[in-house]
Design a protein around this motif. Structure first.
Motif, PDB file in Angstrom:
ATOM      1  N   PRO A   1       0.831  -1.211   0.000  1.00  0.00           N
ATOM      2  CA  PRO A   1       0.000   0.000   0.000  1.00  0.00           C
ATOM      3  C   PRO A   1       0.868   1.264   0.000  1.00  0.00           C
ATOM      4  N   VAL A   2       0.521   2.194  -0.866  1.00  0.00           N
ATOM      5  CA  VAL A   2       1.222   3.476  -0.964  1.00  0.00           C
ATOM      6  C   VAL A   2       0.185   4.591  -0.953  1.00  0.00           C
ATOM      7  N   ILE A   3       0.409   5.611  -0.133  1.00  0.00           N
ATOM      8  CA  ILE A   3      -0.531   6.726   0.004  1.00  0.00           C
ATOM      9  C   ILE A   3       0.114   8.000  -0.537  1.00  0.00           C
ATOM     10  N   LEU A   4      -0.570   8.674  -1.454  1.00  0.00           N
ATOM     11  CA  LEU A   4      -0.073   9.913  -2.039  1.00  0.00           C
ATOM     12  C   LEU A   4      -0.921  11.084  -1.565  1.00  0.00           C
ATOM     13  N   ARG A   5      -0.260  12.150  -1.160  1.00  0.00           N
ATOM     14  CA  ARG A   5      -0.938  13.392  -0.795  1.00  0.00           C
ATOM     15  C   ARG A   5      -0.303  14.544  -1.563  1.00  0.00           C
ATOM     16  N   TYR A   6      -1.110  15.553  -1.894  1.00  0.00           N
ATOM     17  CA  TYR A   6      -0.636  16.720  -2.636  1.00  0.00           C
ATOM     18  C   TYR A   6      -0.965  17.992  -1.848  1.00  0.00           C
ATOM     19  N   PRO A   7      -0.131  18.375  -0.888  1.00  0.00           N
ATOM     20  CA  PRO A   7      -0.366  19.639  -0.177  1.00  0.00           C
ATOM     21  C   PRO A   7      -0.281  20.807  -1.163  1.00  0.00           C
ATOM     22  N   TYR A   8      -1.049  21.853  -0.924  1.00  0.00           N
ATOM     23  CA  TYR A   8      -1.034  22.991  -1.847  1.00  0.00           C
ATOM     24  C   TYR A   8      -1.345  24.268  -1.091  1.00  0.00           C
ATOM     25  N   GLN A   9      -0.946  25.369  -1.693  1.00  0.00           N
ATOM     26  CA  GLN A   9      -1.259  26.683  -1.146  1.00  0.00           C
ATOM     27  C   GLN A   9      -2.215  27.445  -2.064  1.00  0.00           C
ATOM     28  N   ARG A  10      -2.031  27.286  -3.375  1.00  0.00           N
ATOM     29  CA  ARG A  10      -2.866  28.011  -4.339  1.00  0.00           C
ATOM     30  C   ARG A  10      -3.640  27.045  -5.237  1.00  0.00           C
ATOM     31  N   PHE A  11      -2.914  26.267  -6.015  1.00  0.00           N
ATOM     32  CA  PHE A  11      -3.556  25.332  -6.944  1.00  0.00           C
ATOM     33  C   PHE A  11      -3.372  23.897  -6.474  1.00  0.00           C
ATOM     34  N   SER A  12      -4.454  23.136  -6.437  1.00  0.00           N
ATOM     35  CA  SER A  12      -4.384  21.732  -6.036  1.00  0.00           C
ATOM     36  C   SER A  12      -4.079  20.855  -7.248  1.00  0.00           C
ATOM     37  N   PRO A  13      -3.031  20.027  -7.195  1.00  0.00           N
ATOM     38  CA  PRO A  13      -2.727  19.119  -8.303  1.00  0.00           C
ATOM     39  C   PRO A  13      -3.732  17.989  -8.468  1.00  0.00           C
ATOM     40  N   ALA A  14      -4.684  17.867  -7.534  1.00  0.00           N
ATOM     41  CA  ALA A  14      -5.691  16.805  -7.654  1.00  0.00           C
ATOM     42  C   ALA A  14      -6.519  17.030  -8.910  1.00  0.00           C
ATOM     43  N   TRP A  15      -6.805  15.937  -9.611  1.00  0.00           N
ATOM     44  CA  TRP A  15      -7.616  16.021 -10.828  1.00  0.00           C
ATOM     45  C   TRP A  15      -9.004  15.507 -10.492  1.00  0.00           C
ATOM     46  N   ASP A  16      -9.876  16.415 -10.085  1.00  0.00           N
ATOM     47  CA  ASP A  16     -11.195  16.022  -9.622  1.00  0.00           C
ATOM     48  C   ASP A  16     -12.295  16.577 -10.509  1.00  0.00           C
ATOM     49  N   SER A  17     -12.581  17.870 -10.399  1.00  0.00           N
ATOM     50  CA  SER A  17     -13.674  18.452 -11.185  1.00  0.00           C
ATOM     51  C   SER A  17     -13.157  19.531 -12.119  1.00  0.00           C
ATOM     52  N   ILE A  18     -12.064  19.273 -12.785  1.00  0.00           N
ATOM     53  CA  ILE A  18     -11.436  20.239 -13.679  1.00  0.00           C
ATOM     54  C   ILE A  18     -11.019  19.512 -14.948  1.00  0.00           C
ATOM     55  N   SER A  19     -11.134  20.179 -16.088  1.00  0.00           N
ATOM     56  CA  SER A  19     -10.778  19.549 -17.354  1.00  0.00           C
ATOM     57  C   SER A  19      -9.283  19.286 -17.417  1.00  0.00           C
ATOM     58  N   GLY A  20      -8.897  18.287 -18.202  1.00  0.00           N
ATOM     59  CA  GLY A  20      -7.493  17.931 -18.297  1.00  0.00           C
ATOM     60  C   GLY A  20      -6.623  19.062 -18.830  1.00  0.00           C
ATOM     61  N   PHE A  21      -7.096  19.753 -19.864  1.00  0.00           N
ATOM     62  CA  PHE A  21      -6.320  20.832 -20.466  1.00  0.00           C
ATOM     63  C   PHE A  21      -6.093  21.964 -19.473  1.00  0.00           C
ATOM     64  N   ARG A  22      -7.153  22.392 -18.796  1.00  0.00           N
ATOM     65  CA  ARG A  22      -7.028  23.472 -17.828  1.00  0.00           C
ATOM     66  C   ARG A  22      -6.138  23.052 -16.660  1.00  0.00           C
ATOM     67  N   HIS A  23      -6.263  21.794 -16.245  1.00  0.00           N
ATOM     68  CA  HIS A  23      -5.444  21.300 -15.136  1.00  0.00           C
ATOM     69  C   HIS A  23      -3.966  21.369 -15.480  1.00  0.00           C
ATOM     70  N   VAL A  24      -3.596  20.920 -16.666  1.00  0.00           N
ATOM     71  CA  VAL A  24      -2.192  20.936 -17.077  1.00  0.00           C
ATOM     72  C   VAL A  24      -1.658  22.363 -17.132  1.00  0.00           C
ATOM     73  N   ILE A  25      -2.429  23.265 -17.710  1.00  0.00           N
ATOM     74  CA  ILE A  25      -1.987  24.652 -17.820  1.00  0.00           C
ATOM     75  C   ILE A  25      -1.752  25.267 -16.445  1.00  0.00           C
ATOM     76  N   LEU A  26      -2.717  25.129 -15.551  1.00  0.00           N
ATOM     77  CA  LEU A  26      -2.583  25.730 -14.223  1.00  0.00           C
ATOM     78  C   LEU A  26      -1.473  25.058 -13.413  1.00  0.00           C
ATOM     79  N   LEU A  27      -1.328  23.737 -13.565  1.00  0.00           N
ATOM     80  CA  LEU A  27      -0.272  23.022 -12.853  1.00  0.00           C
ATOM     81  C   LEU A  27       1.109  23.530 -13.268  1.00  0.00           C
TER      82      LEU A  27
END
Length: 408
Positions: A307-333
């Motif tokens: 078992p491996v657990i991944l977390r993505y702490p963030y201050q402004r933009f969250s790297p989680a891909w949940d309710s955002i389009s792939g293109f917009r996610h890549v650009i903002l990331l």
């Protein structure tokens, strides 16, 4: 990329549940004609307006589907109002960081493509029927170069994306022993187990998960058969030893993804030369704070898992891909100067006799352990609810259609 893996042991009579795959590079949906975050082209403006949800209804849905709600400053779907300072940072990064990182990422991908092409030159791939073809079972210096260069270049891509330092925490090996202290046959069960895990089990937050696991373990994934034919990526997927799925295949010797994955997991647990399988049993991505129910496909082999657990702490933009389009996610990331990832690697989990006999119990216990150690909230929703939430965000009439599909 919506990286998905349905239950590998579901009934073969339902095409929607049979041989569903984990895509290492996919289009955001199990059906390429029905993207998660785009309205159907046939929808009229009137239909969209008539079926859109109110603000109150959306607020209720965000409570119900909290596992998919974005909580960063960019807001729902990455389209929330931004402060002026954030807009200035974003604009500056768009013309400086973004092009630089894109060039570096594609350059690295091309370099690894050349390495894989050279190392497999004049070599015949391992074949299983007409469905599976890979170079994962190469031996000697060729395999050594493929694996170690793949791990290094995957980490280089993460570095270019702003993940400059990834802390890894290793949990105590006595975790499972304490958890199973009431099992009288515990010691006998563990003594009979092979020491090597057959699969890596990870929570699923983003397509970035794949790059991390490639850089740390270089495992095999489950992917669409079409991935093997993609430029650059095709040969890389074969070197990874991906299990390819062609759902429309009806050949008599077709084992199905379930049988192939189970065999691969058993082989990996018994031979150090076989690549580990990498599986995301949740079946879809979350915002990183929740853990969805596990599908049982990874647990039918009765082999130990890591078992491996991944977390993505963030201050402004969250790297989680949940309710955002792939293109917009890549650009903002790529416009964020620094991104963060934290990894918790638990001890190898050895199943008890009861867990071997009951894959549901095995999956449930591993999930509970990961939730406790990763401080994750256990949720009982899944991909169907994610589609409903995404349809509501789009405000189109696909909401009713997805609701009917969930009921069926």
């Amino acid at each position: 990329m919506e990286v998905e893996l349905r239950d590998l042991k579901d009934s073969g009579n339902n095409n929607n549940n049979n041989n569903h795959l984990l895509q290492s590079l996919d289009d955001g949906s199990s059906n390429p004609d029905r993207p998660l975050l785009k309205s159907d082209s046939s929808n009229s403006a009137a239909a969209a307006a008539s079926s859109s949800v109110t603000a109150e209804e959306l607020e209720d849905m965000e409570k119900k589907y909290a596992a998919y709600v974005r909580n960063d400053i960019y807001g729902t779907m990455g389209r929330g109002p931004l402060p002026v300072v954030e807009k200035l940072f974003l604009g500056l990064a768009f013309v400086t960081l973004l092009p630089l990182r894109i060039v570096l990422a594609f350059g690295t991908l091309f370099v690894y493509y050349v390495i894989c092409r050279v190392c497999t030159l004049f070599m015949s791939p391992n074949r299983e029927g007409d469905q599976q073809e890979d170079y994962a079972h190469l031996r000697g210096f060729r395999r050594h170069i493929i694996v170690h260069s793949g791990r290094f270049l995957s980490r280089l891509i993460l570095f270019s994306f702003g993940f400059y330092w990834i802390p890894v925490r290793y949990r105590d090996n006595n975790l499972q022993s304490a958890d199973k202290s009431g099992d009288e046959n515990k010691n006998n069960d563990l003594a009979e187990q092979p020491k090597r895990p057959g699969a890596i089990i990870s929570n699923h937050v983003s397509y970035l998960d794949i790059l991390y696991h490639m850089s740390s373990s270089f495992p095999s994934f489950v992917a669409k058969r079409s991935v093997a034919k993609l430029p650059l990526v095709g040969i890389i997927s074969k070197c990874l030893g991906c299990v390819f799925v062609r759902r429309e295949s009806k050949s008599s010797d077709f084992k199905g993804v379930s049988g192939v994955v189970t065999e691969r997991i058993k082989e990996a647990s018994e031979s150090e030369h076989a690549p580990l399988m990498m599986l995301f049993p949740e079946g879809t991505t979350t915002n990183g704070d929740f853990l969805l129910p596990f599908k049982t496909g990874a647990f039918w082999a009765k082999a130990p898992v890591l078992p491996v657990i991944l977390r993505y702490p963030y201050q402004r933009f969250s790297p989680a891909w949940d309710s955002i389009s792939g293109f917009r996610h890549v650009i903002l990331l790529l416009c964020q100067f620094a991104n963060y990832m934290e990894v918790t690697r638990l001890p190898v989990y050895y199943p008890s006799k009861e867990e071997k006999d009951d894959p549901n119990l095995y999956a449930s216990n591993v999930r509970r352990l990961m939730a406790d150690e990763g401080n994750l909230i256990m949720s009982d929703i899944g991909l169907a609810e994610k589609r409903i939430y995404h349809a509501a965000l789009n405000g189109n009439n696909s909401l009713n259609r997805v609701s009917h599909q969930k009921a069926d």
